[in-house]
Design an enzyme around this catalytic site. Sequence first.
Site, PDB file in Angstrom:
ATOM      1  CB  SER A 141      14.257  12.674 -22.947  1.00 36.48           C
ATOM      2  OG  SER A 141      14.489  13.079 -21.710  1.00 36.48           O
ATOM      3  NE  ARG A 156       0.076   9.156 -14.944  1.00 40.79           N
ATOM      4  CZ  ARG A 156       1.122   9.031 -15.879  1.00 40.79           C
ATOM      5  NH1 ARG A 156       2.019   8.170 -15.451  1.00 40.79           N
ATOM      6  NH2 ARG A 156       1.072   9.413 -17.246  1.00 40.79           N
ATOM      7  CG  ASP A 196      14.571  17.846 -20.196  1.00 39.55           C
ATOM      8  OD1 ASP A 196      14.938  16.556 -19.809  1.00 39.55           O
ATOM      9  OD2 ASP A 196      13.453  17.664 -20.684  1.00 39.55           O
ATOM     10  CB  SER A 222       2.299   5.081 -19.677  1.00 37.94           C
ATOM     11  OG  SER A 222       3.282   5.659 -20.439  1.00 37.94           O
ATOM     12  N   GLY A 223       1.468   7.976 -20.538  1.00 34.91           N
ATOM     13  CA  GLY A 223       1.458   8.856 -21.782  1.00 34.91           C
ATOM     14  C   GLY A 223       2.532   8.660 -22.681  1.00 34.91           C
ATOM     15  CD  GLU A 242       6.816  15.344 -14.514  1.00 33.62           C
ATOM     16  OE1 GLU A 242       5.659  15.047 -14.309  1.00 33.62           O
ATOM     17  OE2 GLU A 242       7.780  15.488 -15.017  1.00 33.62           O
ATOM     18  CB  ALA A 243       8.916  12.058  -7.995  1.00 30.85           C
ATOM     19  CG  ASP A 277      17.298  14.070 -18.874  1.00 32.19           C
ATOM     20  OD1 ASP A 277      17.814  14.830 -19.028  1.00 32.19           O
ATOM     21  OD2 ASP A 277      15.878  14.153 -19.456  1.00 32.19           O
TER      22      ASP A 277
HETATM   23  C1  16G Z   1       7.307  12.839 -20.229  1.00 35.83           C
HETATM   24  C2  16G Z   1       7.222  14.169 -19.503  1.00 35.83           C
HETATM   25  C3  16G Z   1       7.406  14.084 -18.100  1.00 35.83           C
HETATM   26  C4  16G Z   1       6.560  12.864 -17.506  1.00 35.83           C
HETATM   27  C5  16G Z   1       6.551  11.572 -18.212  1.00 35.83           C
HETATM   28  C6  16G Z   1       5.691  10.404 -17.822  1.00 35.83           C
HETATM   29  C7  16G Z   1       7.523  16.304 -20.620  1.00 35.83           C
HETATM   30  C8  16G Z   1       8.448  17.020 -21.106  1.00 35.83           C
HETATM   31  N1  16G Z   1       7.942  15.086 -20.158  1.00 35.83           N
HETATM   32  O1  16G Z   1       8.650  12.421 -20.348  1.00 35.83           O
HETATM   33  O2  16G Z   1       7.131  15.195 -17.593  1.00 35.83           O
HETATM   34  O3  16G Z   1       6.783  12.562 -15.974  1.00 35.83           O
HETATM   35  O4  16G Z   1       6.660  11.796 -19.508  1.00 35.83           O
HETATM   36  O5  16G Z   1       5.520   9.289 -18.445  1.00 35.83           O
HETATM   37  O6  16G Z   1       6.448  16.633 -20.444  1.00 35.83           O
HETATM   38  P1  16G Z   1       4.489   8.392 -18.450  1.00 35.83           P
HETATM   39  O7  16G Z   1       3.128   8.985 -18.631  1.00 35.83           O
HETATM   40  O8  16G Z   1       5.173   7.385 -19.362  1.00 35.83           O
HETATM   41  O9  16G Z   1       4.521   7.762 -17.043  1.00 35.83           O
HETATM   42 MG    MG Z   2      14.894  14.769 -20.838  1.00 33.97          MG
END
Ligand code: 16G
Ligand code: MG
Length: 551
Positions: free
Chosen positions: A69, A504, A289, A506-507, A379-380, A285
């Site tokens: 991405s 929060r 997407d 990060s994921g 999402e923003a 991006d």
């Molecule tokens: C990923 C997610 C996006 C989310 C971002 C948050 C998908 C396809 N993409 O890029 O939706 O906004 O993670 O990242 O689900 P963070 O958890 O590091 O803030």
């Molecule tokens: Mg992307």
Amino acid sequence: MSAQLPIEAISQFSDLHPKPGHIRFQYGTAGFRTLGSVLDSVLFRVGVLAALRSKKLDGKTIGVMVTASHNPEPDNGVKLVDPRGEMLEAAWETHATVLANASTTPDFIEALETLVKTAKIDLSKPARVVYARDTRPSGPALVAAFEDGLKALDAEGRNAGVTTTPILHYLVRSINTKGTKHEYGDDSEEGYFTKLSGGFKKLVSGKPSLPPLVIDCANGVGTDAVTKIIGYLGDSLKLIPVNTATTTPGALNNACGADFVKTSQKFPPSVAPHLKAGQRACSLDGDADRLIYYYLDERSQFHMLDGDKIAALVAAFIVELVKAAGLDSEIQVGVVQTAYANGSSTKYLTERLPVRCVPTGVKHLHHAAEHFPVGVYFEANGHGTVLFSPETQEKLESHEPSTPAQSTALNHLLSLTQLINQTVGDAISDMLLVETVLAHKSYSGIEWDSLYVDLPNRLVKVIVVDRHAFKTEDAERRLVSPKGLQARIDDLVKRYDGGRSFVRPSGTEDVVRVYAEAVIKSQADDLAFRVAGLVYDETGGDPVTRPKEFI
Ligand code: 16G
Ligand code: MG
């Protein structure tokens, strides 16, 4: 269940793709994502997993996208797409992580046997997978490793080549619905472009054409798609593609693209020569997407139109059409956002529509949007789409309009269902959607922007010892642990006019994120840094390394 796993083939191929000893892989919010140079074993194993997922779903076609991405060029990644074009089911994310981390070939085979047993996979079923990659240099070798995974299980693979993530999602759904009454479209890139551009042309027919749109392709795979769609759009929309250097080393996402614009809140320097006062532009991006718009006002000031602004524009337009078609008592339009949505956008939308807030990540938004007859989610950061439920689709197709005006509105709604990629957020489809609304309303960027005024906001990262110590509730808007921290944040927030802040983990990165907004920019910054300071101190951060700005 008579068929067995082809152990010998799997182990021969697996030995060609050993797991690097020291790395722990994780199937995160957007699949596996890390340096492309360490992903060989993961790709091989994802090939095997995708084949098993297909067998589990009775031979339905599974999608696999090789991309990282908006990440820099040395990174790469891979994610799986379920049969209707949606994200992989959560339980299988865990299976993917387990398989990726088996340290040796025998461990991998043992993990596969466990999976086949626990998930009750009938190995005699066929396996079909469609796959694609973005333009990253590490892509071809990773795809080859992935193909070995398919070979090991004798799965049927269809290589969709170099294409965008949303096109891959579109292909998955089109393949699986072919010949059914829910047929989504022709299962080819051409089918995708014909469907989207056909819907767009019907929607803007008879409307005065808008001035050309500058489109920043992030030097990524969106370039190919933009180039192709230009041919299909003809005179209906003029696009000026920039950042189209897909083969220049290091160019991908470098100081350009949707994430750059959203995070740095400025336009890419490379776009500057094309931006005159009043000119609108947008950035995709690296896998096309996400979409962010922006424009320069008459004083050449930059203004960003992010995912929240897109949601507001689009949701209001669809509500008007539903009403004009005489369907407002039957079809409800709802909006889904995350805690990152600007407070002003939430206010604007809640005054008009039902709005839900869900945790970050596309799958949460997508699933929540499915609960509305028409679900608009963004999402923003610019990722989002609109979903029309099967019942809504049927209603639109069977409704008898009673006036010519109703008939026009109904046709517009039907064309929207063609133009919108309902499988996943799609920068190109979203761009056409925005352009449709702008054409219908005769809006420039300025008028669109004035729907509401964004509250100043600030996003800060905090590096902590253990981000897993941070647990949230209420769609990530409140912390439940570490204990007591939320109360301290609440105390702080009260002191700021229009203050809001949340924390929060990060994921996608090993950090904790802090978001804050307030009526005045300096206050939003101040609040963000003070909350970051609380987070840092709470988790035993060392006073010497405490960032100075965490006041
Ligand atoms: C990923 C997610 C996006 C989310 C971002 C948050 C998908 C396809 N993409 O890029 O939706 O906004 O993670 O990242 O689900 P963070 O958890 O590091 O803030
Ligand atoms: Mg992307």
